[in-house]
Design a protein around this motif. Structure first.
Motif, mmCIF file in Angstrom:
data_model
loop_
_atom_site.group_PDB
_atom_site.id
_atom_site.type_symbol
_atom_site.label_atom_id
_atom_site.label_comp_id
_atom_site.label_asym_id
_atom_site.label_seq_id
_atom_site.Cartn_x
_atom_site.Cartn_y
_atom_site.Cartn_z
ATOM 1 N N GLY A 140 -11.819 2.184 -5.516
ATOM 2 C CA GLY A 140 -10.890 2.870 -6.422
ATOM 3 C C GLY A 140 -9.473 2.836 -5.872
ATOM 4 N N GLU A 141 -9.369 3.147 -4.590
ATOM 5 C CA GLU A 141 -8.078 3.171 -3.916
ATOM 6 C C GLU A 141 -7.437 1.781 -3.937
ATOM 7 O OE1 GLU A 141 -6.689 4.651 0.538
ATOM 8 O OE2 GLU A 141 -8.791 4.910 -0.100
ATOM 9 N N CYS A 142 -8.240 0.799 -3.612
ATOM 10 C CA CYS A 142 -7.794 -0.597 -3.559
ATOM 11 C C CYS A 142 -7.302 -1.048 -4.937
ATOM 12 C CB CYS A 142 -8.955 -1.469 -3.106
ATOM 13 S SG CYS A 142 -8.545 -2.533 -1.732
ATOM 14 N N LYS A 143 -8.076 -0.697 -5.947
ATOM 15 C CA LYS A 143 -7.705 -1.061 -7.327
ATOM 16 C C LYS A 143 -6.375 -0.413 -7.713
ATOM 17 C CE LYS A 143 -12.277 -1.883 -9.371
ATOM 18 N NZ LYS A 143 -13.385 -1.283 -10.148
ATOM 19 N N GLN A 144 -6.206 0.836 -7.296
ATOM 20 C CA GLN A 144 -4.973 1.546 -7.638
ATOM 21 C C GLN A 144 -3.769 0.859 -6.988
ATOM 22 O OE1 GLN A 144 -5.215 5.791 -6.905
ATOM 23 N NE2 GLN A 144 -2.981 5.972 -7.209
ATOM 24 N N MET A 145 -3.927 0.478 -5.720
ATOM 25 C CA MET A 145 -2.831 -0.195 -5.004
ATOM 26 C C MET A 145 -2.490 -1.531 -5.666
ATOM 27 S SD MET A 145 -3.327 0.563 -0.917
ATOM 28 C CE MET A 145 -4.664 -0.611 -0.787
ATOM 29 N N LEU A 146 -3.556 -2.268 -6.013
ATOM 30 C CA LEU A 146 -3.314 -3.581 -6.643
ATOM 31 C C LEU A 146 -2.634 -3.400 -8.000
ATOM 32 C CD1 LEU A 146 -3.652 -6.679 -6.635
ATOM 33 C CD2 LEU A 146 -5.826 -6.349 -7.834
ATOM 34 N N THR A 147 -3.117 -2.437 -8.763
ATOM 35 C CA THR A 147 -2.514 -2.155 -10.076
ATOM 36 C C THR A 147 -1.016 -1.925 -9.915
ATOM 37 O OG1 THR A 147 -4.565 -1.161 -10.853
ATOM 38 C CG2 THR A 147 -2.558 -0.610 -12.082
ATOM 39 N N GLU A 148 -0.659 -1.121 -8.927
ATOM 40 C CA GLU A 148 0.760 -0.844 -8.706
ATOM 41 C C GLU A 148 1.529 -2.114 -8.371
ATOM 42 O OE1 GLU A 148 1.211 2.431 -5.863
ATOM 43 O OE2 GLU A 148 -0.063 3.613 -7.236
ATOM 44 N N LYS A 149 0.961 -2.902 -7.459
ATOM 45 C CA LYS A 149 1.635 -4.159 -7.058
ATOM 46 C C LYS A 149 1.818 -5.083 -8.263
ATOM 47 C CE LYS A 149 -0.138 -4.312 -2.337
ATOM 48 N NZ LYS A 149 -1.261 -4.833 -1.541
ATOM 49 N N ILE A 150 0.754 -5.222 -9.050
ATOM 50 C CA ILE A 150 0.844 -6.112 -10.220
ATOM 51 C C ILE A 150 1.890 -5.579 -11.195
ATOM 52 C CG2 ILE A 150 -0.393 -7.012 -12.251
ATOM 53 C CD1 ILE A 150 -2.935 -7.106 -10.565
ATOM 54 N N ASN A 151 1.882 -4.274 -11.397
ATOM 55 C CA ASN A 151 2.833 -3.701 -12.362
ATOM 56 C C ASN A 151 4.274 -3.803 -11.885
ATOM 57 O OD1 ASN A 151 1.152 -3.251 -14.509
ATOM 58 N ND2 ASN A 151 0.504 -1.232 -13.771
#
Lengths: 373, 373
Positions: A335-346
């Motif tokens: 979950g944490e990893c996905k959140q970080m990636l989401t931020e980077k992509i956005n």
């Protein structure tokens, strides 16, 4: 690993073993010596260091020529069959790096003819998609003075005589063997490879002398360029030099991001909310429960979220290694990893989308021979 | 008659039985009823009356449309693989008649790409030959306001999208069956038929509605237009209407005048002396000795000199019949006949060569989309 995968310009199936693929195609690995040599020209791009661009044809020879003052031009392209996703822009980002480091002119071919021939699309469709895709290409910051965008149906007058010369050297036997065509293939699809070969030879044709060409692209395009390279010597054109990358993975865990699975595909025009939703559903290397993962750790090797960091979104090697470490030790959860990636992509997409808007002002000035969209 | 002859757009071998060929290709004879109908529009051209243009596809339907006020355009062409000879201009002369009678617009396609792909010629060669051939075409007096000359490599931008649409409808299976291609055929040759189809559909494409097309040409071109006609309905283009002629005979007695036998071929630029020499060597239906011929008579059916009168140089039917009569009765000998034909050809060529010079002033204004030679 099994050998039961298939990679052609139009079809990628099975689990790709990239080592096996390299042997199958007969390309050369980018080894330490070559990597060291490249480092002399500029800071090695992460996609090289990480083995995403991992194999080549004649790249050393191209650098020999370059060292003698014989500059090369870059050529890559896009088959406009859908909206641009991250898998498309990955090799373009690498091309931009090569342009900057080697101050290279660049041709970008949009094969609207190909996608008309191979897909259930009209020429109007593929042209409209080409425009959309071109905005993403331009948004990456290619030098407008050094970069020209080819649209096949617009620039066919320059491409066609070169394509004819290539075509005269290629039998149906060869096309059948290289691309897997059969009697039911339409005769446009059979001919098409000659149009993809043409930009590699176009500057040589115009100059009346051999101008070296470097093509950084996905390894799925090798069949086209094997044909082009075989035809080149007989036409007094230089064999194009190839730098091949692996396919950008799908969020669903597949080997290649594909528009056929919308939810596993992040488009350059996706909203932050959409990105969050898509990354949220991504295939990871996590365990079924939080408790289990805390104890056993995750498996970054199979994790799409990790691959996205590795391929595009985490340029810092130390941070990549930390991510692997923490994942394996169960110190970081999916979950944490996905959140970080989401931020980077956005963050990336916000900037990209702004540049994409600006690209609308520039894209007309970057067309080959000045065609209008 | 034997069935062991072959007629394709690139190869004519054996003794052609034109009745068998018509059945093989599935075209319709031009019968008396159709001939009477054509006579309503203008005086029947000798090539129709004499069965040189002898078979068709849908010509009646085209006239139905014409009668309803739906005008057709003419399309024919030339593969520029050599200098123009009498065999080439024969169907063009017929086209000129159709243009005059029906006040038809006309497209004349020069397939420099085709001859590059199929012959040992460069694109520069085929372009130069196309210019030479175009002069002969223009010299025949086509209306410069109604006639446009297409050169494939120059006009490919208009042709290519149409060719792609055709190509998507044609499998290698079909091309193989229709043209006799095999695995060793180059992929340009396989694709080429789509380029020859394109002008038939070009006015429809431009107008956004179906514009009928009439193609008067040698029957050896039927394979191309079978493919084009099969593809048309699925593309919302009209099926082109065909009017086919027999091949112009060689002076050596062969079924088709061919540049591969220079001495049996009369070029439009030949000098009177050359014509005399070539006709002098022609194959005739005469006997071995004058004495024998005076008694037995000659055979005009196999005589090249007679065929030249019949196909092109004697428009008066009575005189043709007289010639047959006198020959069969031994009243006229081959030498005399050859001398008369030589004179007729030289009269024709003198005028043609003068018009060919004048054509140099006009040919630029007749190019499609205004390309420069």
């Amino acid at each position: 690993m099994a050998d039961d995968f298939k990679v052609t310009p139009w079809e990628v199936t099975g689990d790709i073993d990239y080592e096996v693929l390299m042997q199958r195609f007969g390309t050369t690995p980018i080894d330490d010596a070559l990597m060291k040599r490249i480092a002399k020209y500029g800071e090695i791009h992460p996609m090289l260091k990480r083995g995403i661009f991992y194999t080549h044809r004649d790249f050393g020879k191209l650098l020999d020529d370059y060292d003698k003052g014989n500059k090369f031009f870059l050529y890559t392209g896009r088959g406009p069959s859908g909206h641009t996703h991250l898998g498309h822009i990955m090799p373009w980002i690498f091309n931009k790096w090569v342009q900057d480091v080697f101050e290279a002119d660049m041709l970008f071919q949009m094969t609207d003819d190909e996608k008309f021939l191979f897909k259930d699309l009209t020429l109007k469709d593929t042209r409209a998609l080409a425009y959309e895709n071109a905005l993403d290409f331009v948004a990456l910051g290619f030098d407008p003075e050094k970069t020209k965008i080819i649209l096949d149906t617009e620039n066919i007058k320059e491409l066609y005589p070169i394509a004819l010369k290539v075509a005269k050297k290629v039998t149906f036997s060869t096309a059948k063997a290289v691309f897997g065509f059969d009697n039911s293939t339409n005769i446009g699809s059979i001919f098409f490879t000659t149009i993809q070969a043409a930009p590699a030879f176009l500057p040589s044709e115009r100059a009346g002398k051999q101008i070296p060409c470097l093509i950084p692209c996905g390894i799925d395009q090798d069949p086209h360029f094997r044909v082009a390279r075989d035809a080149a010597p007989g036409l007094n054109y230089p064999k194009p030099t190839m730098l091949y990358c692996k396919m950008f993975p799908g969020l669903g865990g597949g080997d290649k991001m594909s528009s056929s699975d919308e939810m596993a595909t992040i488009y350059t025009t996706d909203s932050p909310k959409n990105v969050k939703k898509k990354v949220g559903r991504a295939f990871t290397g996590g365990c079924v429960s939080v408790e289990e993962q805390r104890v056993k750790g995750g498996n970054p090797e199979v994790c799409a979220v990790f691959k996205y960091n590795f391929y595009l979104f985490e340029k810092d090697d130390k941070k990549v290694n930390d991510l692997v470490d923490k994942c394996k030790k169960g110190e970081i959860l999916c979950g944490e990893c996905k959140q970080m990636l989401t931020e980077k992509i956005n963050v990336f997409l916000e900037e990209h989308q702004a540049k994409r808007e600006e690209a609308k002002e520039v894209v007309d000035s970057m067309t080959f021979d000045g065609f209008k969209w």
